[in-house]
Design an enzyme around this catalytic site. Structure first.
Site, PDB file in Angstrom:
ATOM      1  N   ILE A  15       0.833  -1.216   0.000  1.00 28.36           N
ATOM      2  CA  ILE A  15       0.000   0.000   0.000  1.00 28.36           C
ATOM      3  C   ILE A  15       0.863   1.260   0.000  1.00 28.36           C
ATOM      4  O   ILE A  15       0.552   2.242  -0.674  1.00 28.36           O
ATOM      5  CB  ILE A  15      -0.997  -0.007   1.181  1.00 28.36           C
ATOM      6  CG1 ILE A  15      -2.151   0.976   0.910  1.00 28.36           C
ATOM      7  CG2 ILE A  15      -0.329   0.314   2.491  1.00 28.36           C
ATOM      8  CD1 ILE A  15      -3.077   0.528  -0.182  1.00 28.36           C
ATOM      9  N   GLY A  16       1.971   1.253   0.727  1.00 31.16           N
ATOM     10  CA  GLY A  16       2.850   2.422   0.738  1.00 31.16           C
ATOM     11  C   GLY A  16       3.454   2.694  -0.625  1.00 31.16           C
ATOM     12  O   GLY A  16       3.567   3.848  -1.051  1.00 31.16           O
ATOM     13  N   ASN A 107      -3.958  -1.117   9.258  1.00 28.88           N
ATOM     14  CA  ASN A 107      -5.169  -1.791   9.686  1.00 28.88           C
ATOM     15  C   ASN A 107      -5.198  -1.856  11.205  1.00 28.88           C
ATOM     16  O   ASN A 107      -4.151  -1.814  11.859  1.00 28.88           O
ATOM     17  CB  ASN A 107      -5.223  -3.221   9.124  1.00 28.88           C
ATOM     18  CG  ASN A 107      -5.485  -3.246   7.631  1.00 28.88           C
ATOM     19  OD1 ASN A 107      -6.220  -2.415   7.109  1.00 28.88           O
ATOM     20  ND2 ASN A 107      -4.880  -4.202   6.935  1.00 28.88           N
ATOM     21  N   LYS A 191     -13.847  -0.480   9.394  1.00 29.02           N
ATOM     22  CA  LYS A 191     -12.880  -1.252   8.611  1.00 29.02           C
ATOM     23  C   LYS A 191     -12.305  -2.411   9.437  1.00 29.02           C
ATOM     24  O   LYS A 191     -12.045  -3.495   8.900  1.00 29.02           O
ATOM     25  CB  LYS A 191     -11.745  -0.366   8.095  1.00 29.02           C
ATOM     26  CG  LYS A 191     -10.865  -1.158   7.108  1.00 29.02           C
ATOM     27  CD  LYS A 191      -9.827  -0.354   6.401  1.00 29.02           C
ATOM     28  CE  LYS A 191      -9.119  -1.259   5.375  1.00 29.02           C
ATOM     29  NZ  LYS A 191      -7.927  -0.630   4.814  1.00 29.02           N
ATOM     30  N   ASN A 195     -12.316  -6.155   8.221  1.00 29.63           N
ATOM     31  CA  ASN A 195     -11.073  -6.939   8.174  1.00 29.63           C
ATOM     32  C   ASN A 195     -11.154  -8.169   9.071  1.00 29.63           C
ATOM     33  O   ASN A 195     -10.631  -9.236   8.732  1.00 29.63           O
ATOM     34  CB  ASN A 195      -9.887  -6.075   8.609  1.00 29.63           C
ATOM     35  CG  ASN A 195      -9.440  -5.109   7.538  1.00 29.63           C
ATOM     36  OD1 ASN A 195      -9.711  -5.299   6.362  1.00 29.63           O
ATOM     37  ND2 ASN A 195      -8.752  -4.061   7.943  1.00 29.63           N
ATOM     38  N   ASN A 261      -6.413 -10.937   0.303  1.00 32.59           N
ATOM     39  CA  ASN A 261      -6.331  -9.949   1.381  1.00 32.59           C
ATOM     40  C   ASN A 261      -4.921  -9.915   1.967  1.00 32.59           C
ATOM     41  O   ASN A 261      -4.127 -10.833   1.769  1.00 32.59           O
ATOM     42  CB  ASN A 261      -7.408 -10.220   2.451  1.00 32.59           C
ATOM     43  CG  ASN A 261      -7.105 -11.414   3.325  1.00 32.59           C
ATOM     44  OD1 ASN A 261      -6.140 -11.436   4.082  1.00 32.59           O
ATOM     45  ND2 ASN A 261      -7.948 -12.443   3.243  1.00 32.59           N
TER      46      ASN A 261
END
Length: 317
Positions: A15-16, A107, A191, A195, A261
């Site tokens: 993601i970064g 997360n 979220k 998750n 995921n």
């Protein structure tokens, strides 16, 4: 007039790297800090960003291998795993100038408080993103889902609220639709509940998200997992609608049917997962407030077992 920001992405994994690539493409001066092998490949060949359709492009982006001008940094995007935020914050304490905003995009529950305790002279903001990315190989990621990023206020430095407005525009203009939300805690819990239902089930079964809905009884199991999260959230002052969140879980599964995921990605790479900050956090707070969380505890224990097996398998390779 557009004013480019000097941005460091600390913990540039899937993601970064995605955020860094999009911001760099828009002209911002981005430096990625992450796994050395990943950084070396990016230095040599650029960062390859693929899409689910198989298309892709290579984005030139600087890495920490070429050095970081810490004195000129205007924004730090902290995208390490949740279990690494304290270690990362302690590393940053010696180099990150006071006053530079830090955005936490992990997360799970509670990471911004942990970072804030270590970086008291920096505004710490909590973000929740619905962007999704898969780490394919060093120097290669796949952008698997698009969605909004929500950013809350810097509670430890309220005077920096004006920067958040600028940040929303910077991210949105770079193709990362972003909104400011006053009550970011509610979105963190939504979220986290999603998750808590999707990630461990996918990791335990070793399947992409869409395959979960083919399992008999999975929707009622999801609803019960969400119910435990909702009950715990209520005890910390966050009210959620159980039915609405359960329906959002199912929509998320359908919208991201081809995704692996992040917990499953970690298992497959022999890495530690964020289970302690998702289901584990729900269990810990449930125990503190006397709220039963048997399903979340079962998922926590099962994923922990699979983590060990995954690490041992990778040691033998």
């Amino acid at each position: 007039m557009v004013v480019w920001l000097r941005i460091v992405v600390f913990g540039a994994g899937a993601i970064g790297s995605l955020f860094g690539a999009l911001l760099a493409e828009h002209g911002h001066l981005v430096t990625l800090v992450g796994n050395r092998q990943h950084m070396e490949r990016i230095e040599e060949e650029g960062l390859r960003v693929e899409t689910v359709s198989g298309c892709g492009r290579t984005v030139p982006v600087a890495t920490a291998l070429g050095g970081v001008d810490w004195g000129g940094v205007e924004l730090l995007l902290l995208t390490t795993k949740a279990y690494d935020v304290v270690r990362a914050a302690r590393q940053l304490r010696g180099v990150l100038p006071a006053g530079v905003p830090v955005i936490c995009l992990q997360n799970g529950v509670g990471v911004e408080e942990m970072v804030g305790r270590e970086l008291g002279s920096n505004p710490v903001l909590r973000g929740v993103t619905w962007q999704a990315s898969e780490f394919l190989a060093p120097g290669r990621i796949r952008h698997t889902a698009t969605g909004k990023t929500l950013v809350g206020p810097p509670k430890n430095h309220p005077s920096h609220l004006g920067f958040v407005t600028r940040l929303v525009k910077v991210f949105s203009d770079a193709g990362l639709p972003t909104e400011y939300v006053e009550n970011v805690e509610r979105h963190v819990w939504v979220k986290t509940a999603i998750n808590a239902a999707i990630n461990p089930l996918g990791a335990i079964m070793g399947v992409r998200n869409g395959e979960l809905l083919g399992v008999e009884g999975v929707e009622s199991t999801i609803d019960n997992i969400v119910g435990e999260c909702v009950d715990v959230a209520a005890r910390v002052g966050v009210e959620l609608d159980r039915g609405a969140v359960s329906r959002q879980v199912v929509r998320t599964i359908r919208d991201t049917a081809d995704n692996k995921n992040s917990m499953l990605q970690d298992i497959e790479r022999g890495k530690r997962t964020e289970i302690d900050f998702i289901n584990g956090a729900v269990c810990g707070l449930g125990e503190k407030f006397g709220v039963p969380t048997p399903l979340n505890r079962l998922l926590l224990q099962l994923v922990k077992k699979i983590e060990v097996r995954g690490k041992n398998r990778h040691k033998k390779i």
